[in-house]
Design a protein around this motif. Structure first.
Motif, short mmCIF file in Angstrom:
data_model
loop_
_atom_site.label_atom_id
_atom_site.label_comp_id
_atom_site.label_asym_id
_atom_site.label_seq_id
_atom_site.Cartn_x
_atom_site.Cartn_y
_atom_site.Cartn_z
N SER A 86 0.74 -1.21 -0.09
CA SER A 86 -0.06 0.00 0.13
C SER A 86 0.74 1.16 0.04
CB SER A 86 -0.95 -0.08 1.41
OG SER A 86 -1.61 1.33 1.22
N ARG A 87 1.69 1.24 0.86
CA ARG A 87 2.81 2.35 0.82
C ARG A 87 3.39 2.54 -0.59
NH1 ARG A 87 4.14 0.02 6.12
NH2 ARG A 87 2.83 0.90 7.58
N ARG A 88 4.02 1.39 -1.08
CA ARG A 88 4.36 1.51 -2.49
C ARG A 88 3.34 2.21 -3.53
NH1 ARG A 88 6.43 -3.52 -1.41
NH2 ARG A 88 5.23 -4.48 -2.69
N ASP A 89 2.28 1.97 -3.08
CA ASP A 89 1.13 2.59 -4.07
C ASP A 89 0.71 4.03 -3.91
OD1 ASP A 89 -0.13 1.62 -6.28
OD2 ASP A 89 -1.94 1.58 -5.07
N GLY A 90 1.49 4.66 -2.82
CA GLY A 90 1.44 5.93 -2.60
C GLY A 90 0.37 6.17 -1.42
N LYS A 91 0.01 5.24 -0.89
CA LYS A 91 -0.95 5.26 0.29
C LYS A 91 -0.40 5.31 1.70
CE LYS A 91 -4.56 4.88 -2.43
NZ LYS A 91 -4.04 4.65 -3.72
N ALA A 92 -1.14 5.69 2.63
CA ALA A 92 -0.43 6.02 3.95
C ALA A 92 -1.41 5.13 4.85
CB ALA A 92 -0.38 7.37 4.58
N PRO A 93 -1.18 3.71 4.86
CA PRO A 93 -2.00 2.84 5.68
C PRO A 93 -1.88 3.03 7.14
CG PRO A 93 -0.34 1.50 4.64
CD PRO A 93 -0.35 2.89 3.96
N VAL A 94 -2.90 2.69 7.81
CA VAL A 94 -2.63 2.89 9.39
C VAL A 94 -2.26 1.58 10.06
CG1 VAL A 94 -3.90 3.56 11.34
CG2 VAL A 94 -4.28 4.80 9.27
N ALA A 141 5.41 -13.35 -4.11
CA ALA A 141 5.72 -12.10 -3.41
C ALA A 141 4.48 -11.46 -3.75
CB ALA A 141 6.98 -11.39 -4.15
N ILE A 142 4.12 -10.70 -2.92
CA ILE A 142 2.64 -9.92 -2.97
C ILE A 142 2.93 -8.92 -3.97
CG2 ILE A 142 1.04 -8.32 -1.86
CD1 ILE A 142 1.55 -9.96 0.80
N ARG A 143 1.94 -8.72 -4.79
CA ARG A 143 2.21 -7.68 -6.00
C ARG A 143 0.64 -7.04 -6.07
NH1 ARG A 143 -0.63 -10.12 -10.03
NH2 ARG A 143 -0.34 -12.40 -10.07
N GLY A 144 0.69 -5.79 -6.51
CA GLY A 144 -0.82 -5.31 -6.59
C GLY A 144 -1.60 -5.80 -7.46
N GLY A 145 -2.91 -5.78 -7.43
CA GLY A 145 -3.82 -6.14 -8.26
C GLY A 145 -4.39 -5.01 -9.13
N SER A 146 -5.38 -5.23 -9.75
CA SER A 146 -6.19 -4.01 -10.35
C SER A 146 -7.06 -2.99 -9.45
CB SER A 146 -7.09 -4.37 -11.48
OG SER A 146 -8.04 -5.31 -10.97
N GLY A 194 -5.84 1.45 3.27
CA GLY A 194 -4.76 1.25 2.28
C GLY A 194 -4.97 1.12 1.10
N GLY A 195 -6.28 1.49 0.55
CA GLY A 195 -6.49 1.75 -1.07
C GLY A 195 -7.51 0.77 -1.21
N SER A 196 -7.74 0.28 -2.56
CA SER A 196 -8.93 -0.43 -2.91
C SER A 196 -8.66 -1.99 -2.73
CB SER A 196 -9.03 -0.42 -4.44
OG SER A 196 -8.01 -1.21 -5.22
N GLY A 197 -9.91 -2.65 -2.69
CA GLY A 197 -9.72 -3.92 -2.04
C GLY A 197 -9.25 -4.80 -3.17
N GLY A 198 -9.16 -4.49 -4.48
CA GLY A 198 -8.74 -5.45 -5.73
C GLY A 198 -7.29 -5.17 -5.72
N ARG A 199 -6.84 -3.96 -5.27
CA ARG A 199 -5.42 -3.62 -5.62
C ARG A 199 -4.49 -4.09 -4.49
NH1 ARG A 199 -2.43 -1.40 -9.38
NH2 ARG A 199 -0.65 -0.13 -8.67
N ILE A 200 -5.02 -4.04 -3.20
CA ILE A 200 -4.39 -3.99 -2.09
C ILE A 200 -4.57 -5.56 -1.16
CG2 ILE A 200 -3.26 -2.96 0.08
CD1 ILE A 200 -2.23 -1.62 -2.64
N ALA A 201 -5.92 -5.39 -0.91
CA ALA A 201 -6.15 -6.52 0.13
C ALA A 201 -6.34 -7.77 -0.48
CB ALA A 201 -7.63 -6.23 0.78
N ALA A 202 -6.83 -7.80 -1.77
CA ALA A 202 -6.95 -9.33 -2.48
C ALA A 202 -5.58 -9.92 -2.57
CB ALA A 202 -7.49 -9.00 -3.91
#
Length: 641
Positions: free
Chosen positions: A252-260, A633-638, A608-616
């Motif tokens: 999520s942080r690499r995706d520019g978000k600031a997850p708590v 390795a965990i990688r971003g989805g759509s 953290g962002g969108s469900g499909g991109r981060i949580a999935a």
């Protein structure tokens, strides 16, 4: 004459003997009274309570130690045995012995108070213990004892399930066996099972003189160790889940978000066992073992709210992950959108009453234009779940609203949600669980009347509020465990279990003290066809090209056909100065294997962002682990809902 003389002689002897007897009685009762009193004053009994070793906490195998007790040789100061006039001398000697400033020792004395009994310093080596015993006259009131110390060998792993021990709170002191100087369970299993873990204290009775010196041991009653708790936690899975959450936060942080923070639950839908439960950032329970946590350490765990178990205390809008509730209700009751779609009539499937064209917009009277997160085009009840169409579920909510009072009550959707366990504690055997909220007209009017700030001040409860709830937004909030438990009930055919993290408690011989059998909260009427349809469409979410988790699950492995789930993106509007900013919380709930569900995995990454991109992708790694696949390795989805 001789007879008279003999009588006088006998009388004289008896008189003399009587006099001796009287004198002896006087001596015993009067003359030695002061001496006897003095001896009694100088020899008194002192009973010292010996803390019982706390029972252990293990993983589900009963072999991996999560929390335990080890004996630590400590110096114990008993101020009841320490004459006040010798305190300064003893503190000076103790300071030199331990290399601790006398001021620090005096501060500890002040903290504990008169008559207290407490440890000083860390564990002492045998040579130092022997020195104290050989020079006990220089250390009045000091004894060397094996003190049970709580240890947490796994560090932060499973910390929120295990909990920690600490000083008793006010409600703890209402228990007759607890004193202000005891250590009690404060969170997690340590608190929930405190009575079984505590054991029975022992006692040593000393004979001491007025100077506090121990003259002899009169009696020793050894303490009885507490029971050992066997949890349902798979330790290796627990470690993996926690690392996956940290990897998800990093993504999520690499995706520019600031997850708590992030939390996750892995639940067995067959009996409600919690196989893993994580909340990160976490903390090391060992920080609290001796009650000497530093200000810096406390500030750190407080800043991140690390002590809170967000798997059962975090309240989040479930967003589109909640759509399975409206989906299953629609299938059970035959409720599908009937919004006029004349312009799309030629596109609809006349043979499918669930057919609908989701053009991305919905105009509802007296509300702003509602916009879906995407234009999905032609969908039906099945593809609506796979593509996560807001349009479709708004339409279901409108059907309920417009036919309320005719075919069903207005709160039909709310009642179905409550049947599935929302807005009520799950009953998990952990403290401080939050119940969540399922909003309805009564709830809305209460908060509007009392101006709590949870609802708007103007306007009545409306169909728009129900539409918001149908897609898991608005005032609808739940915990990750609640959502996982609802999914478990839906995929297992309608059994809502009471989740459990402990399976049994045993004594030192392995004999059961408590068996925590699986417990059914309620049976929910749901048809096998609905369950089969749900499992099939959850698979479509990850395997269909239109599915919101399709990108995240590409290359999952050979068992992809046995895996399904649902994404969710909770949109929370936060005021940033004069502007408003949408901050998304990412959800994914997975189920596996679909042909015989054994795992429900709920993951939430706050802000953290969108469900499909981060949580999935985060949940994908956990499901790969569970299904025996090679974990990528965990990688971003759509960027999908």
């Amino acid at each position: 004459m001789s007879r008279t003389w003999r009588l006088v002689a006998v009388g004289t002897v008896f008189t003399a003997l009587f006099a001796v007897l009287v004198l002896r009685l006087w001596y015993l009762q009067v003359s030695t009274e002061a001496v006897a009193s003095e001896v009694a004053e100088q020899q008194q009994l002192r009973v010292v309570t010996i803390e019982a070793p706390r029972g252990n906490v293990y993983d589900r195998t009963g072999l991996q130690l999560l929390a335990g007790t080890e004996a630590s040789r400590r110096l114990v100061v008993d101020r009841a045995l320490l004459p006040r006039e010798r305190e300064e001398e003893m503190v000076s000697n103790l300071s030199a012995l331990l290399g601790v400033p006398a001021a620090d020792l005096w501060a500890r004395f002040e903290e504990e108070g008169r008559g207290a009994r407490f440890t000083v310093g860390d564990e002492v080596p045998e040579s130092l213990a022997v020195f104290v015993l050989e020079h006990i006259e220089d250390f009045p009131g000091v004894v060397v004892e094996p003190v049970p110390i709580r240890i947490y060998p796994q560090g932060e792993t499973a910390a929120h399930v295990i909990g920690y021990i600490g000083a008793p709170a006010e409600e703890d002191l209402d228990r007759p066996e607890i004193t202000v100087r005891d250590r009690v369970g404060r969170f997690g299993v340590e608190r929930e099972y405190d009575r079984l873990l505590r054991g029975t204290p022992g006692a040593t009775t000393y004979r001491v003189n007025a100077g506090g010196e121990i003259l002899a041991i009169v009696e020793e009653v050894p303490p009885l160790a507490g029971g050992s708790v066997i949890t349902t936690i798979d330790l290796e899975l627990q470690r993996f889940v926690e690392q996956a959450l940290y990897d998800g936060l990093a993504l999520s942080r690499r995706d520019g978000k600031a997850p708590v923070r992030a939390s996750a639950v892995v639940l067995d839908p067959r009996d409600g066992s919690v196989i893993a439960m994580a909340s990160v950032p976490a903390y090391d329970p060992g920080l609290f073992s001796d009650g000497r946590i530093t200000d810096e350490e406390w500030a750190e765990v407080s800043k991140t709210f690390a002590l809170n178990n967000f798997a059962i205390q975090g309240l989040y809008p479930p967003a589109s992950a909640f759509k399975v509730v409206a989906y299953t209700l629609a299938l059970e009751k035959g409720i599908y959108p009937t919004i006029e779609q004349d312009q799309y009539a030629h596109l609809l499937d006349p043979g499918d009453p669930t057919s609908f064209y989701a053009d991305g917009d919905l105009q509802f009277p007296n509300t702003p234009l509602l916009k879906d997160w995407a234009v999905h085009g032609l969908v039906n009840i099945h593809t609506s779940l796979q593509v996560s169409s807001d349009n479709y579920y708004w339409g279901i909510a409108l059907e309920i609203w417009e036919r309320a009072g005719l075919d069903w009550q207005e709160d039909l959707l709310q009642e179905w949600a409550r049947e599935l366990g929302f807005a009520q504690p799950t009953g998990v055997d952990l403290p401080y669980e939050q119940p969540g909220i399922v909003p309805d007209r009564e709830w809305f009017q209460y908060h509007q009347l009392n101006q709590t700030g949870l609802v708007r001040l103007e306007g009545p409860w409306s169909g728009g509020d129900l539409m918001n709830m149908a897609i898991g937004q608005g005032a609808m909030v739940c915990t990750p465990l609640q959502l996982a438990n609802a999914y478990a009930a839906l995929v297992n055919g309608g059994t809502l279990w009471e989740p459990r993290v402990v399976s049994r408690v045993v004594d030192s011989e392995g004999n059961p003290l408590f068996i925590h059998m699986p417990s059914v909260t309620r049976k929910i009427e749901i048809s096998p066809n609905t369950v089969a349809s749900l499992l099939n469409d959850l698979h479509g979410v990850v395997a269909s090209e239109r599915g919101t988790a399709y990108s995240a699950f590409q290359g999952f492995g050979d068992s992809l056909h046995r895996v399904g789930g649902k994404t969710g993106t909770a949109e929370i509007v936060v005021a940033q100065s004069e502007d408003e900013q949408d901050i998304d919380t990412a959800w994914f709930v997975g189920v596996a294997p679909l042909d015989d569900p054994q795992y429900v995995v709920a993951v939430v990454i706050e802000e953290g962002g969108s469900g499909g991109r981060i949580a999935a992708p985060t949940a994908r790694a956990i499901l790969q682990y569970l299904m025996g696949e090679k974990v990528d390795a965990i990688r971003g989805g759509s960027d999908t809902d």
